[in-house]
Design an enzyme around this catalytic site. Structure first.
Site, PDB file in Angstrom:
ATOM      1  N   SER A 103       0.794  -1.233   0.000  1.00 35.65           N
ATOM      2  CA  SER A 103       0.000   0.000   0.000  1.00 35.65           C
ATOM      3  C   SER A 103       0.822   1.276   0.000  1.00 35.65           C
ATOM      4  O   SER A 103       0.270   2.368  -0.153  1.00 35.65           O
ATOM      5  CB  SER A 103      -0.956   0.014   1.198  1.00 35.65           C
ATOM      6  N   LYS A 106       0.424   3.875  -2.680  1.00 33.55           N
ATOM      7  CA  LYS A 106      -0.577   4.952  -2.649  1.00 33.55           C
ATOM      8  C   LYS A 106       0.029   6.343  -2.536  1.00 33.55           C
ATOM      9  O   LYS A 106      -0.680   7.332  -2.749  1.00 33.55           O
ATOM     10  CB  LYS A 106      -1.567   4.689  -1.515  1.00 33.55           C
ATOM     11  N   SER A 163      -5.894   3.366   4.500  1.00 36.52           N
ATOM     12  CA  SER A 163      -5.352   2.728   3.300  1.00 36.52           C
ATOM     13  C   SER A 163      -6.457   2.163   2.416  1.00 36.52           C
ATOM     14  O   SER A 163      -6.369   1.046   1.909  1.00 36.52           O
ATOM     15  CB  SER A 163      -4.385   1.608   3.701  1.00 36.52           C
TER      16      SER A 163
END
Length: 427
Positions: A103, A106, A163
């Protein structure tokens, strides 16, 4: 009643005492001398160490800071520490190794959205309708339903704090029309930034073939993202309640930040956590004290505790060994420039961002600057347009280069304006 010692008995006792003291080595007296002990205080950020949900203070972190980067080994597959102002690398360990970033991907998604908001292409107040594709995303999410609406700002908070994979897809579709087009923009942005060791296939870092990055690239993307000061409030927020669901079926959903660093490290201002089985535990972190900002990245840690402990070690090393020399503030006038045949005769080249260089403590006197102005400027300049550079040197070595932009708009002067100026010169 105790019997009093006789004189000969007292004499015998004194002699025996003297013998024992002088023969201490034989009796092992030296073995009772206290030994020096070195105590290392370590941090335990597991849930059992939390009190009312608050992690132990950063004072519990190891107090030993390496004197040099050469003596430091980070328990991660890849790690980097960079100056948050210039991007100069201060520590690196396999920093270019291709790894799944989970993640932490991102940070690029967030950067593209913030750039679009800054340019006016979209707005933080835009209403975004959640698609079937966004609502169907698995993993960490905001549990939104197809058809419900949220502002760009709310979705950004969801991506940052929990997230949210569904939030990433919704934002990508809002900006680019499709996830595929947005992913193309992610790779194009990486190329523009000169990041050669990243290839994105999705917006959120869910496991997929050929999706990779490296600690250095993630660090540089994070550095650019942290230039948007409004994001700091979202990165450092611990909890916030929002409503999710279709009208009439809405329910409260609490966003709780996955980044423990912001609760346990002095000056922490971000950035993003990540975890999948193949990526391990990952973290892009940022911290700021006074004028000094560091960005650090660890990829491929074995446990969550390790990633936070190693992040603290990197940041501790930075703050212990480096300081930032502030060269200019954002918007500061650096050089006056004469513009021929413009409706204004002079403009100022101003700093596009805060300008500084992080150097070894005590080496600030070595920082020098050089102004470079574009020699092809015409009387057609937009406010904020790049018109030059401010180059920063650490001694004789070029360390960083910052954009200088125009402080105002310039349009071609009319004939009357040019005539008046000519007459003034003749008088």
């Amino acid at each position: 009643m105790k019997r009093k010692l006789r004189n000969w008995e007292k004499t015998l006792c004194g002699v025996m005492t003297a013998v024992l003291l002088s023969a201490g080595g034989f009796m092992g007296v030296q073995n009772f001398m206290p030994k020096e002990r070195a105590i290392t205080i370590v941090d335990d950020t597991s849930s059992s160490s939390a009190v009312n949900g608050i992690e132990e203070n950063a004072a519990a972190v190891s107090k030993t800071v390496p004197a040099s980067a050469d003596s430091m080994k980070i328990k991660a597959k890849s790690a980097v520490l960079i100056d948050g102002s210039s991007g100069k690398v201060l520590f690196a360990q396999n920093e270019r190794k291709h790894l799944p970033p989970a993640s932490v991907t991102k940070v690029m998604t967030l950067l593209l959205i913030m750039e679009a908001c800054d340019s006016g292409k979209i707005s933080l107040d835009d209403k975004v309708t959640v698609s079937d594709r966004a609502a169907g995303m698995g993993g960490s999410q905001m549990y939104m339903e197809s058809g419900e609406q949220h502002t760009v700002k709310e979705l950004l908070k969801g991506v940052i704090m929990v997230s949210a994979n569904d939030g990433c897809v919704a934002l990508a579709e809002h900006l680019s029309g499709s996830v595929e087009s947005f992913v193309d923009a992610m790779n194009e942005k990486a190329s523009q930034m000169g990041l050669r060791d990243s290839h994105f296939v999705n917006t959120n870092g869910l496991p997929v073939a050929d999706h990779y990055s490296c600690a250095y690239d993630i660090g540089m993307i994070s550095k650019e993202l942290m230039c948007y000061d409004e994001t700091h409030e979202w990165f450092t927020a611990w909890q916030e309640d929002i409503k999710v669901g279709l009208p009439g079926k809405q329910k409260k959903f609490t966003l709780t930040n996955t980044n423990k660093l912001i609760r346990s490290y002095n000056g922490a201002i971000g950035v993003k956590t990540g975890f999948t089985q193949d990526a391990g535990y990952c973290l892009s972190g940022a911290a700021e004290r006074d004028d000094t900002r560091f960005i650090a990245v660890v990829l491929g840690c074995k446990t969550s505790d390790i990633r936070f402990a190693e992040m603290r070690r990197l940041l501790d090393y930075g703050f212990a060994n480096y300081e930032t020399v502030k060269v200019a503030q954002k918007g500061e006038k650096i050089k006056q420039i004469k513009i021929d045949k413009g409706d204004v005769e002079r403009i100022f080249a101003v700093a596009d961002t805060d300008v500084g260089l992080t150097v070894k403590k005590g080496a600030g006197k070595n920082v020098k600057t050089k102004k470079i102005i574009d020699g092809s400027l015409t009387a057609n300049i937009k406010k904020g347009q790049k018109i030059g550079s401010l180059v920063v040197y650490d001694g004789k070595e070029k360390a960083a280069e910052f954009d200088l932009v125009s402080d105002r708009e310039v349009k071609p002067a009319g004939l009357m304006t040019i005539y008046i100026r000519m007459m003034k010169k003749l008088v």
